[in-house]
Motif scaffolding. Structure first.
Motif, PDB file in Angstrom:
ATOM      1  N   ASP A  16      82.759  29.954  27.710  1.00 31.91           N
ATOM      2  CA  ASP A  16      83.245  30.520  28.971  1.00 31.91           C
ATOM      3  C   ASP A  16      84.413  29.698  29.510  1.00 31.91           C
ATOM      4  O   ASP A  16      84.703  28.612  29.014  1.00 31.91           O
ATOM      5  CB  ASP A  16      82.103  30.554  29.991  1.00 31.91           C
ATOM      6  CG  ASP A  16      80.933  31.385  29.466  1.00 31.91           C
ATOM      7  OD1 ASP A  16      81.208  32.406  28.819  1.00 31.91           O
ATOM      8  OD2 ASP A  16      79.773  30.974  29.680  1.00 31.91           O
ATOM      9  N   ALA A  17      85.047  30.243  30.563  1.00 34.41           N
ATOM     10  CA  ALA A  17      86.230  29.589  31.139  1.00 34.41           C
ATOM     11  C   ALA A  17      85.923  28.165  31.598  1.00 34.41           C
ATOM     12  O   ALA A  17      86.762  27.269  31.495  1.00 34.41           O
ATOM     13  CB  ALA A  17      86.753  30.420  32.299  1.00 34.41           C
ATOM     14  N   ASP A  18      84.691  27.911  32.068  1.00 31.91           N
ATOM     15  CA  ASP A  18      84.364  26.559  32.561  1.00 31.91           C
ATOM     16  C   ASP A  18      83.847  25.647  31.443  1.00 31.91           C
ATOM     17  O   ASP A  18      83.370  24.541  31.691  1.00 31.91           O
ATOM     18  CB  ASP A  18      83.323  26.660  33.685  1.00 31.91           C
ATOM     19  CG  ASP A  18      81.995  27.243  33.184  1.00 31.91           C
ATOM     20  OD1 ASP A  18      81.897  27.533  31.973  1.00 31.91           O
ATOM     21  OD2 ASP A  18      81.058  27.392  34.002  1.00 31.91           O
ATOM     22  N   GLY A  19      83.943  26.123  30.197  1.00 27.92           N
ATOM     23  CA  GLY A  19      83.539  25.288  29.064  1.00 27.92           C
ATOM     24  C   GLY A  19      82.073  25.432  28.696  1.00 27.92           C
ATOM     25  O   GLY A  19      81.640  24.935  27.656  1.00 27.92           O
ATOM     26  N   SER A  20      81.292  26.104  29.524  1.00 24.38           N
ATOM     27  CA  SER A  20      79.877  26.296  29.174  1.00 24.38           C
ATOM     28  C   SER A  20      79.775  27.420  28.129  1.00 24.38           C
ATOM     29  O   SER A  20      80.735  28.137  27.881  1.00 24.38           O
ATOM     30  CB  SER A  20      79.077  26.669  30.423  1.00 24.38           C
ATOM     31  OG  SER A  20      79.596  27.855  30.962  1.00 24.38           O
ATOM     32  N   SER A  21      78.611  27.553  27.529  1.00 26.94           N
ATOM     33  CA  SER A  21      78.500  28.609  26.512  1.00 26.94           C
ATOM     34  C   SER A  21      77.389  29.601  26.867  1.00 26.94           C
ATOM     35  O   SER A  21      76.401  29.251  27.521  1.00 26.94           O
ATOM     36  CB  SER A  21      78.277  28.009  25.129  1.00 26.94           C
ATOM     37  OG  SER A  21      77.147  27.212  25.149  1.00 26.94           O
ATOM     38  N   THR A  22      77.625  30.840  26.432  1.00 24.62           N
ATOM     39  CA  THR A  22      76.674  31.912  26.710  1.00 24.62           C
ATOM     40  C   THR A  22      76.243  32.543  25.398  1.00 24.62           C
ATOM     41  O   THR A  22      77.094  32.857  24.553  1.00 24.62           O
ATOM     42  CB  THR A  22      77.357  33.024  27.566  1.00 24.62           C
ATOM     43  OG1 THR A  22      77.893  32.406  28.725  1.00 24.62           O
ATOM     44  CG2 THR A  22      76.387  34.118  27.966  1.00 24.62           C
TER      45      THR A  22
END
Ligand code: FAD
Length: 400
Positions: free
Chosen positions: A203-209
Protein backbone atom coordinates in the motif's frame (compact mmCIF):
# COMPACT_ATOMS: atom_id res chain seq x y z
CA UNK A 1 -13.31 -12.70 1.19
CA UNK A 2 -12.26 -13.66 -2.29
CA UNK A 3 -13.08 -11.93 -5.59
CA UNK A 4 -14.37 -14.26 -8.30
CA UNK A 5 -13.33 -13.43 -11.87
CA UNK A 6 -13.14 -15.38 -15.14
CA UNK A 7 -9.37 -14.99 -15.56
CA UNK A 8 -6.38 -13.95 -13.49
CA UNK A 9 -3.34 -12.78 -15.46
CA UNK A 10 -0.07 -12.91 -13.50
CA UNK A 11 2.45 -10.35 -14.79
CA UNK A 12 2.14 -6.94 -16.38
CA UNK A 13 4.76 -7.07 -19.14
CA UNK A 14 3.84 -7.11 -22.81
CA UNK A 15 2.37 -10.60 -22.62
CA UNK A 16 0.25 -10.03 -19.53
CA UNK A 17 -1.07 -6.73 -20.86
CA UNK A 18 -1.86 -8.27 -24.26
CA UNK A 19 -3.63 -11.17 -22.53
CA UNK A 20 -5.71 -8.85 -20.36
CA UNK A 21 -6.70 -6.85 -23.44
CA UNK A 22 -7.60 -9.88 -25.57
CA UNK A 23 -9.51 -11.64 -22.80
CA UNK A 24 -11.44 -8.44 -21.98
CA UNK A 25 -12.17 -8.01 -25.70
CA UNK A 26 -13.80 -11.44 -25.55
CA UNK A 27 -16.01 -10.20 -22.72
CA UNK A 28 -14.15 -11.99 -19.93
CA UNK A 29 -13.93 -10.51 -16.45
CA UNK A 30 -10.15 -10.18 -16.01
CA UNK A 31 -7.79 -9.07 -13.29
CA UNK A 32 -4.11 -8.49 -14.05
CA UNK A 33 -1.76 -8.74 -11.06
CA UNK A 34 1.68 -7.14 -11.34
CA UNK A 35 4.20 -7.31 -8.53
CA UNK A 36 6.04 -4.13 -9.54
CA UNK A 37 4.95 -1.60 -12.18
CA UNK A 38 3.59 -2.35 -15.65
CA UNK A 39 6.31 -2.81 -18.31
CA UNK A 40 9.05 -2.41 -15.68
CA UNK A 41 11.03 -5.53 -16.58
CA UNK A 42 12.06 -7.24 -19.86
CA UNK A 43 9.15 -5.83 -21.90
CA UNK A 44 10.26 -2.28 -21.22
CA UNK A 45 14.01 -2.96 -21.31
CA UNK A 46 14.41 -4.93 -24.52
CA UNK A 47 15.62 -4.01 -27.99
CA UNK A 48 12.19 -3.92 -29.59
CA UNK A 49 13.30 -6.02 -32.55
CA UNK A 50 10.53 -7.81 -34.38
CA UNK A 51 12.72 -10.56 -35.75
CA UNK A 52 11.33 -13.40 -37.78
CA UNK A 53 14.57 -14.72 -39.30
CA UNK A 54 16.50 -17.19 -37.15
CA UNK A 55 18.72 -15.17 -34.83
CA UNK A 56 22.49 -15.57 -34.44
CA UNK A 57 22.03 -17.59 -31.21
CA UNK A 58 19.95 -20.08 -33.24
CA UNK A 59 22.44 -20.54 -36.09
CA UNK A 60 25.74 -20.33 -34.20
CA UNK A 61 25.59 -24.02 -33.15
CA UNK A 62 25.05 -25.47 -36.62
CA UNK A 63 22.23 -26.66 -38.83
CA UNK A 64 20.67 -29.20 -36.46
CA UNK A 65 20.16 -26.60 -33.71
CA UNK A 66 18.87 -24.15 -36.35
CA UNK A 67 16.40 -26.79 -37.57
CA UNK A 68 15.04 -27.21 -34.08
CA UNK A 69 14.77 -23.46 -33.47
CA UNK A 70 12.95 -23.10 -36.80
CA UNK A 71 10.03 -25.05 -35.33
CA UNK A 72 8.98 -21.74 -33.77
CA UNK A 73 8.45 -20.30 -37.28
CA UNK A 74 4.63 -20.72 -37.31
CA UNK A 75 4.52 -18.51 -34.19
CA UNK A 76 6.80 -15.93 -35.85
CA UNK A 77 4.66 -15.78 -38.99
CA UNK A 78 1.56 -15.36 -36.83
CA UNK A 79 3.31 -12.63 -34.80
CA UNK A 80 4.32 -10.71 -37.95
CA UNK A 81 0.68 -10.51 -38.91
CA UNK A 82 -0.44 -9.48 -35.40
CA UNK A 83 2.10 -6.66 -35.05
CA UNK A 84 1.07 -5.24 -38.42
CA UNK A 85 -2.55 -4.92 -37.22
CA UNK A 86 -2.04 -4.27 -33.51
CA UNK A 87 -2.11 -0.45 -33.49
CA UNK A 88 -5.31 -0.31 -35.57
CA UNK A 89 -7.07 -2.94 -33.46
CA UNK A 90 -6.05 -1.22 -30.26
CA UNK A 91 -6.86 2.27 -31.52
CA UNK A 92 -3.44 3.50 -30.38
CA UNK A 93 0.04 3.36 -31.94
CA UNK A 94 2.54 0.89 -30.51
CA UNK A 95 5.36 2.27 -32.66
CA UNK A 96 5.50 -0.58 -35.15
CA UNK A 97 7.62 -0.11 -38.28
CA UNK A 98 8.08 -3.10 -40.58
CA UNK A 99 10.55 -1.83 -43.19
CA UNK A 100 12.30 -5.19 -43.38
CA UNK A 101 15.34 -6.69 -41.69
CA UNK A 102 18.82 -7.55 -42.92
CA UNK A 103 20.98 -10.30 -41.50
CA UNK A 104 24.56 -9.58 -42.56
CA UNK A 105 27.57 -11.68 -43.51
CA UNK A 106 31.12 -10.31 -43.57
CA UNK A 107 32.87 -13.42 -44.92
CA UNK A 108 32.21 -16.49 -47.06
CA UNK A 109 31.54 -18.73 -44.07
CA UNK A 110 28.83 -16.41 -42.75
CA UNK A 111 27.39 -16.08 -46.28
CA UNK A 112 27.10 -19.88 -46.38
CA UNK A 113 25.25 -19.79 -43.04
CA UNK A 114 22.80 -17.30 -44.55
CA UNK A 115 22.19 -19.62 -47.51
CA UNK A 116 21.42 -22.63 -45.32
CA UNK A 117 19.35 -20.49 -42.99
CA UNK A 118 17.29 -18.97 -45.82
CA UNK A 119 16.60 -22.41 -47.28
CA UNK A 120 15.35 -23.63 -43.93
CA UNK A 121 13.23 -20.53 -43.32
CA UNK A 122 11.67 -20.69 -46.80
CA UNK A 123 10.67 -24.30 -46.12
CA UNK A 124 8.52 -22.87 -43.30
CA UNK A 125 7.04 -20.17 -45.55
CA UNK A 126 9.12 -17.14 -44.48
CA UNK A 127 9.86 -14.63 -47.24
CA UNK A 128 13.68 -14.26 -47.29
CA UNK A 129 15.85 -13.01 -50.17
CA UNK A 130 19.62 -13.42 -50.40
CA UNK A 131 21.56 -10.35 -51.56
CA UNK A 132 25.23 -9.91 -52.45
CA UNK A 133 27.28 -7.03 -51.04
CA UNK A 134 26.45 -4.54 -53.81
CA UNK A 135 22.76 -5.45 -53.76
CA UNK A 136 22.52 -4.96 -50.02
CA UNK A 137 24.33 -1.59 -50.15
CA UNK A 138 21.94 -0.46 -52.90
CA UNK A 139 19.04 -0.71 -50.39
CA UNK A 140 21.14 0.00 -47.29
CA UNK A 141 23.87 2.51 -48.29
CA UNK A 142 24.76 3.02 -44.61
CA UNK A 143 26.44 -0.42 -44.51
CA UNK A 144 30.19 -0.90 -44.70
CA UNK A 145 32.13 -2.42 -47.63
CA UNK A 146 32.94 -5.30 -45.25
CA UNK A 147 29.41 -6.68 -45.75
CA UNK A 148 29.61 -9.34 -48.48
CA UNK A 149 26.04 -10.71 -48.33
CA UNK A 150 22.74 -10.37 -46.48
CA UNK A 151 19.41 -12.11 -46.03
CA UNK A 152 16.50 -9.69 -46.32
CA UNK A 153 13.10 -10.41 -44.73
CA UNK A 154 10.49 -7.74 -45.59
CA UNK A 155 8.32 -8.55 -42.54
CA UNK A 156 10.95 -7.61 -39.95
CA UNK A 157 11.11 -4.34 -38.07
CA UNK A 158 10.66 -2.89 -34.62
CA UNK A 159 8.10 -1.79 -32.08
CA UNK A 160 8.41 0.83 -29.37
CA UNK A 161 9.07 -1.00 -26.10
CA UNK A 162 8.05 2.05 -24.04
CA UNK A 163 4.67 2.25 -25.74
CA UNK A 164 3.53 -1.27 -26.61
CA UNK A 165 2.94 -2.81 -23.17
CA UNK A 166 1.37 0.29 -21.57
CA UNK A 167 -0.88 0.81 -24.64
CA UNK A 168 -2.14 -2.77 -24.33
CA UNK A 169 -2.77 -2.29 -20.61
CA UNK A 170 -4.73 0.90 -21.34
CA UNK A 171 -6.72 -1.03 -23.95
CA UNK A 172 -7.51 -3.72 -21.39
CA UNK A 173 -8.61 -1.10 -18.84
CA UNK A 174 -10.88 0.59 -21.37
CA UNK A 175 -12.59 -2.77 -21.83
CA UNK A 176 -13.13 -3.19 -18.10
CA UNK A 177 -10.12 -5.25 -16.99
CA UNK A 178 -8.83 -4.54 -13.46
CA UNK A 179 -5.12 -3.90 -13.22
CA UNK A 180 -3.44 -4.10 -9.83
CA UNK A 181 0.23 -3.10 -9.59
CA UNK A 182 2.53 -3.63 -6.58
CA UNK A 183 0.52 -6.81 -6.10
CA UNK A 184 2.54 -10.00 -5.87
CA UNK A 185 1.03 -13.42 -6.43
CA UNK A 186 2.19 -15.56 -3.52
CA UNK A 187 0.26 -18.82 -4.04
CA UNK A 188 -1.89 -20.55 -6.66
CA UNK A 189 -3.97 -23.51 -5.48
CA UNK A 190 -6.83 -25.62 -6.77
CA UNK A 191 -10.07 -24.92 -4.91
CA UNK A 192 -12.89 -27.11 -6.23
CA UNK A 193 -13.38 -26.27 -9.90
CA UNK A 194 -11.56 -22.93 -9.63
CA UNK A 195 -8.03 -21.70 -8.94
CA UNK A 196 -7.44 -19.63 -5.83
CA UNK A 197 -4.77 -16.97 -6.33
CA UNK A 198 -3.35 -15.39 -3.18
CA UNK A 199 -1.73 -11.98 -3.37
CA UNK A 200 0.09 -9.47 -1.24
CA UNK A 201 -0.13 -5.77 -2.20
CA UNK A 202 2.11 -2.98 -1.05
CA UNK A 203 0.00 0.00 0.00
CA UNK A 204 0.92 3.68 -0.28
CA UNK A 205 2.04 3.77 3.39
CA UNK A 206 4.31 0.75 2.88
CA UNK A 207 2.06 -1.71 4.70
CA UNK A 208 0.84 -4.81 2.90
CA UNK A 209 -2.62 -6.19 2.26
CA UNK A 210 -3.47 -9.80 1.46
CA UNK A 211 -6.21 -10.51 -1.06
CA UNK A 212 -7.40 -13.58 -2.90
CA UNK A 213 -9.07 -14.21 -6.23
CA UNK A 214 -10.89 -17.23 -7.61
CA UNK A 215 -10.83 -17.87 -11.34
CA UNK A 216 -11.44 -20.58 -13.87
CA UNK A 217 -8.31 -19.68 -15.81
CA UNK A 218 -4.92 -18.42 -14.67
CA UNK A 219 -2.48 -16.97 -17.21
CA UNK A 220 1.19 -17.16 -16.21
CA UNK A 221 2.89 -14.17 -17.89
CA UNK A 222 5.77 -13.88 -15.45
CA UNK A 223 8.70 -13.77 -17.91
CA UNK A 224 11.92 -14.71 -16.14
CA UNK A 225 9.90 -15.60 -13.01
CA UNK A 226 7.91 -18.30 -14.84
CA UNK A 227 9.69 -21.19 -13.09
CA UNK A 228 8.93 -19.55 -9.73
CA UNK A 229 5.22 -19.39 -10.65
CA UNK A 230 5.37 -23.01 -11.83
CA UNK A 231 6.72 -24.03 -8.41
CA UNK A 232 3.54 -22.60 -6.82
CA UNK A 233 1.65 -25.17 -8.92
CA UNK A 234 4.12 -28.00 -8.24
CA UNK A 235 5.24 -28.09 -11.87
CA UNK A 236 8.68 -27.56 -13.33
CA UNK A 237 8.42 -24.94 -16.07
CA UNK A 238 11.96 -25.25 -17.36
CA UNK A 239 13.48 -21.91 -18.26
CA UNK A 240 17.02 -20.57 -18.30
CA UNK A 241 17.46 -17.00 -17.04
CA UNK A 242 19.78 -14.72 -18.98
CA UNK A 243 21.05 -11.21 -18.40
CA UNK A 244 21.64 -9.12 -21.52
CA UNK A 245 23.16 -5.76 -22.41
CA UNK A 246 21.73 -2.88 -24.45
CA UNK A 247 23.13 0.52 -25.47
CA UNK A 248 21.58 3.56 -27.06
CA UNK A 249 23.52 5.88 -29.36
CA UNK A 250 22.84 9.65 -29.61
CA UNK A 251 20.15 11.07 -31.90
CA UNK A 252 21.08 11.58 -35.51
CA UNK A 253 18.92 12.28 -38.60
CA UNK A 254 17.21 9.13 -39.74
CA UNK A 255 19.49 6.95 -41.91
CA UNK A 256 18.82 3.30 -40.84
CA UNK A 257 15.30 2.26 -41.90
CA UNK A 258 15.90 -1.48 -41.33
CA UNK A 259 16.39 -3.88 -38.48
CA UNK A 260 20.02 -5.02 -38.80
CA UNK A 261 21.33 -8.32 -37.46
CA UNK A 262 24.46 -10.36 -38.08
CA UNK A 263 25.02 -14.02 -38.99
CA UNK A 264 28.44 -14.25 -37.35
CA UNK A 265 28.24 -12.21 -34.17
CA UNK A 266 25.77 -10.98 -31.58
CA UNK A 267 24.33 -7.80 -33.06
CA UNK A 268 20.99 -6.16 -33.56
CA UNK A 269 20.60 -2.48 -34.31
CA UNK A 270 17.84 -0.15 -35.40
CA UNK A 271 17.11 3.55 -35.38
CA UNK A 272 14.17 4.67 -33.25
CA UNK A 273 11.63 7.24 -34.37
CA UNK A 274 13.39 9.83 -32.13
CA UNK A 275 16.67 9.33 -34.06
CA UNK A 276 18.56 7.36 -31.40
CA UNK A 277 20.11 4.04 -32.41
CA UNK A 278 19.48 0.99 -30.21
CA UNK A 279 22.30 -1.55 -30.17
CA UNK A 280 22.00 -5.01 -28.66
CA UNK A 281 21.81 -8.56 -29.96
CA UNK A 282 22.50 -10.81 -27.00
CA UNK A 283 25.76 -9.63 -25.37
CA UNK A 284 25.73 -11.05 -21.84
CA UNK A 285 25.59 -9.31 -18.47
CA UNK A 286 26.13 -11.27 -15.24
CA UNK A 287 23.10 -12.33 -13.22
CA UNK A 288 23.20 -11.22 -9.60
CA UNK A 289 23.25 -14.09 -7.10
CA UNK A 290 21.83 -14.58 -3.63
CA UNK A 291 23.72 -15.71 -0.51
CA UNK A 292 23.51 -19.34 -1.70
CA UNK A 293 24.93 -18.52 -5.14
CA UNK A 294 21.59 -18.93 -6.92
CA UNK A 295 20.49 -16.34 -9.52
CA UNK A 296 18.70 -13.44 -7.85
CA UNK A 297 16.28 -12.48 -10.58
CA UNK A 298 14.97 -9.44 -8.73
CA UNK A 299 18.38 -7.79 -8.38
CA UNK A 300 19.90 -5.77 -11.22
CA UNK A 301 22.44 -7.85 -13.18
CA UNK A 302 26.07 -6.70 -13.35
CA UNK A 303 27.29 -4.95 -16.47
CA UNK A 304 30.23 -6.62 -18.25
CA UNK A 305 32.47 -3.99 -19.83
CA UNK A 306 33.69 -6.33 -22.56
CA UNK A 307 30.07 -6.84 -23.67
CA UNK A 308 29.50 -3.11 -24.09
CA UNK A 309 32.74 -2.72 -26.05
CA UNK A 310 32.22 -5.87 -28.16
CA UNK A 311 28.68 -4.85 -29.05
CA UNK A 312 29.74 -1.32 -30.00
CA UNK A 313 32.63 -2.61 -32.12
CA UNK A 314 30.37 -5.03 -34.01
CA UNK A 315 27.92 -2.19 -34.68
CA UNK A 316 30.58 0.29 -35.85
CA UNK A 317 32.19 -2.28 -38.13
CA UNK A 318 29.02 -2.74 -40.20
CA UNK A 319 27.62 0.82 -39.81
CA UNK A 320 30.78 2.99 -39.81
CA UNK A 321 28.86 6.23 -39.24
CA UNK A 322 28.04 5.12 -35.70
CA UNK A 323 31.73 5.56 -34.78
CA UNK A 324 31.28 9.35 -34.77
CA UNK A 325 28.28 9.28 -32.39
CA UNK A 326 28.41 8.98 -28.58
CA UNK A 327 26.84 6.15 -26.64
CA UNK A 328 24.27 7.80 -24.36
CA UNK A 329 23.37 5.00 -22.02
CA UNK A 330 23.92 1.31 -21.43
CA UNK A 331 21.61 -0.93 -19.43
CA UNK A 332 21.03 -4.57 -18.56
CA UNK A 333 17.89 -6.65 -18.35
CA UNK A 334 16.88 -10.22 -17.64
CA UNK A 335 15.04 -12.57 -19.89
CA UNK A 336 14.59 -16.27 -20.39
CA UNK A 337 15.29 -18.99 -22.94
CA UNK A 338 14.59 -22.71 -22.87
CA UNK A 339 16.92 -25.72 -23.32
CA UNK A 340 15.71 -26.35 -26.92
CA UNK A 341 15.32 -22.67 -27.97
CA UNK A 342 11.58 -23.14 -28.45
CA UNK A 343 9.11 -21.31 -26.22
CA UNK A 344 6.97 -22.88 -23.53
CA UNK A 345 3.42 -22.10 -24.59
CA UNK A 346 0.01 -23.57 -23.99
CA UNK A 347 -2.06 -25.11 -21.22
CA UNK A 348 0.00 -26.69 -18.44
CA UNK A 349 -0.65 -30.47 -18.52
CA UNK A 350 -2.36 -31.66 -15.35
CA UNK A 351 -3.29 -28.10 -14.35
CA UNK A 352 -6.57 -27.48 -16.20
CA UNK A 353 -7.20 -23.81 -16.86
CA UNK A 354 -3.58 -22.75 -16.22
CA UNK A 355 -1.84 -21.36 -19.31
CA UNK A 356 1.72 -20.17 -19.80
CA UNK A 357 3.93 -18.62 -22.47
CA UNK A 358 7.57 -17.60 -22.22
CA UNK A 359 11.00 -18.13 -23.70
CA UNK A 360 13.18 -16.57 -26.37
CA UNK A 361 11.95 -13.67 -28.47
CA UNK A 362 8.89 -13.19 -26.33
CA UNK A 363 8.56 -9.50 -27.21
CA UNK A 364 8.24 -10.41 -30.90
CA UNK A 365 6.01 -13.34 -30.04
CA UNK A 366 3.96 -11.61 -27.30
CA UNK A 367 0.84 -10.74 -29.33
CA UNK A 368 0.81 -14.20 -30.92
CA UNK A 369 1.22 -15.92 -27.54
CA UNK A 370 -1.61 -13.80 -26.14
CA UNK A 371 -3.99 -14.65 -28.96
CA UNK A 372 -3.23 -18.37 -28.78
CA UNK A 373 -3.63 -18.56 -24.99
CA UNK A 374 -6.84 -16.52 -25.20
CA UNK A 375 -8.23 -18.85 -27.86
CA UNK A 376 -7.31 -21.93 -25.83
CA UNK A 377 -8.77 -20.46 -22.63
CA UNK A 378 -12.02 -19.65 -24.43
CA UNK A 379 -12.22 -23.20 -25.78
CA UNK A 380 -11.43 -22.20 -29.37
CA UNK A 381 -9.02 -24.22 -31.44
CA UNK A 382 -5.83 -22.66 -32.70
CA UNK A 383 -4.54 -23.06 -36.24
CA UNK A 384 -0.97 -23.49 -34.93
CA UNK A 385 0.19 -26.95 -33.90
CA UNK A 386 1.21 -26.38 -30.28
CA UNK A 387 2.82 -29.77 -29.46
CA UNK A 388 6.44 -28.55 -29.97
CA UNK A 389 5.92 -25.87 -27.31
CA UNK A 390 4.22 -28.07 -24.68
CA UNK A 391 5.16 -26.44 -21.36
CA UNK A 392 6.18 -29.64 -19.53
CA UNK A 393 8.09 -31.27 -22.40
CA UNK A 394 11.26 -31.34 -20.30
CA UNK A 395 9.39 -33.31 -17.60
CA UNK A 396 8.19 -31.83 -14.36
CA UNK A 397 4.65 -32.68 -13.24
CA UNK A 398 5.02 -33.18 -9.51
CA UNK A 399 1.50 -34.43 -8.77
CA UNK A 400 -1.97 -33.81 -10.12
C1 FAD B 1 18.15 -6.60 -23.01
C2 FAD B 1 17.08 -7.43 -23.65
C3 FAD B 1 16.86 -7.33 -25.03
C4 FAD B 1 15.85 -8.09 -25.63
N1 FAD B 1 15.58 -7.88 -26.96
C5 FAD B 1 14.49 -8.49 -27.52
C6 FAD B 1 14.10 -8.17 -28.84
O1 FAD B 1 14.68 -7.30 -29.48
N2 FAD B 1 13.03 -8.83 -29.36
C7 FAD B 1 12.34 -9.79 -28.67
O2 FAD B 1 11.42 -10.38 -29.22
N3 FAD B 1 12.68 -10.08 -27.39
C8 FAD B 1 13.72 -9.44 -26.79
N4 FAD B 1 14.04 -9.70 -25.49
C9 FAD B 1 13.21 -10.64 -24.73
C10 FAD B 1 11.90 -9.96 -24.32
O3 FAD B 1 12.16 -8.70 -23.75
C11 FAD B 1 11.11 -10.79 -23.33
O4 FAD B 1 11.05 -12.11 -23.80
C12 FAD B 1 9.68 -10.27 -23.20
O5 FAD B 1 9.67 -8.89 -22.94
C13 FAD B 1 8.96 -11.03 -22.10
O6 FAD B 1 7.71 -10.40 -21.86
P1 FAD B 1 6.79 -10.92 -20.69
O7 FAD B 1 5.61 -10.02 -20.64
O8 FAD B 1 6.58 -12.37 -20.85
O9 FAD B 1 7.72 -10.77 -19.38
P2 FAD B 1 8.16 -9.47 -18.53
O10 FAD B 1 8.21 -8.25 -19.35
O11 FAD B 1 9.40 -9.87 -17.80
O12 FAD B 1 6.98 -9.32 -17.52
C14 FAD B 1 6.76 -10.29 -16.51
C15 FAD B 1 6.12 -9.57 -15.35
O13 FAD B 1 5.65 -10.52 -14.42
C16 FAD B 1 5.75 -9.95 -13.13
N5 FAD B 1 5.73 -10.99 -12.12
C17 FAD B 1 6.60 -12.02 -11.96
N6 FAD B 1 6.26 -12.76 -10.89
C18 FAD B 1 5.15 -12.20 -10.36
C19 FAD B 1 4.33 -12.51 -9.25
N7 FAD B 1 4.60 -13.54 -8.42
N8 FAD B 1 3.24 -11.73 -9.00
C20 FAD B 1 2.94 -10.68 -9.80
N9 FAD B 1 3.71 -10.33 -10.87
C21 FAD B 1 4.79 -11.08 -11.14
C22 FAD B 1 7.09 -9.22 -13.18
O14 FAD B 1 7.19 -8.22 -12.18
C23 FAD B 1 7.09 -8.67 -14.61
O15 FAD B 1 6.63 -7.33 -14.66
C24 FAD B 1 15.08 -8.99 -24.85
C25 FAD B 1 15.30 -9.08 -23.48
C26 FAD B 1 16.27 -8.30 -22.88
C27 FAD B 1 16.48 -8.40 -21.40
Amino acid sequence: MSTVVDSVVVGGGLLGSALAWMLARDGADVVLLERDQLNQHASGQNAGSLHFQLEYRMVEHGLEAARQAAEAMPLHLDAADHWARLGDELGESVGVVQNGGLMLAENAEQAAVLERKAELERSWGLDVTLLDGDEVRSIAPYLSESVVAAAFCPLEGKADTRRAGPALARGAKRLGASILTRTKVTAIERDGLLWRVETSSVDADGSSTARSFHAQTVMLAGGVWTSELGAMLDVHLSTIPLALTMSVIAKTPSFIPHLVQHAGTRLSLKQSSDGTVLVGGGWPARLATDADGRPDLSARPHLIQESVAGNALAAMRVVPRLASLPVLRTWVGTTTVTPDQLPLAGEVPGRPGVFVATGGSAFTLGPSFARILTDLAQGRSTAIEMAPYQPLRFGGLAHV
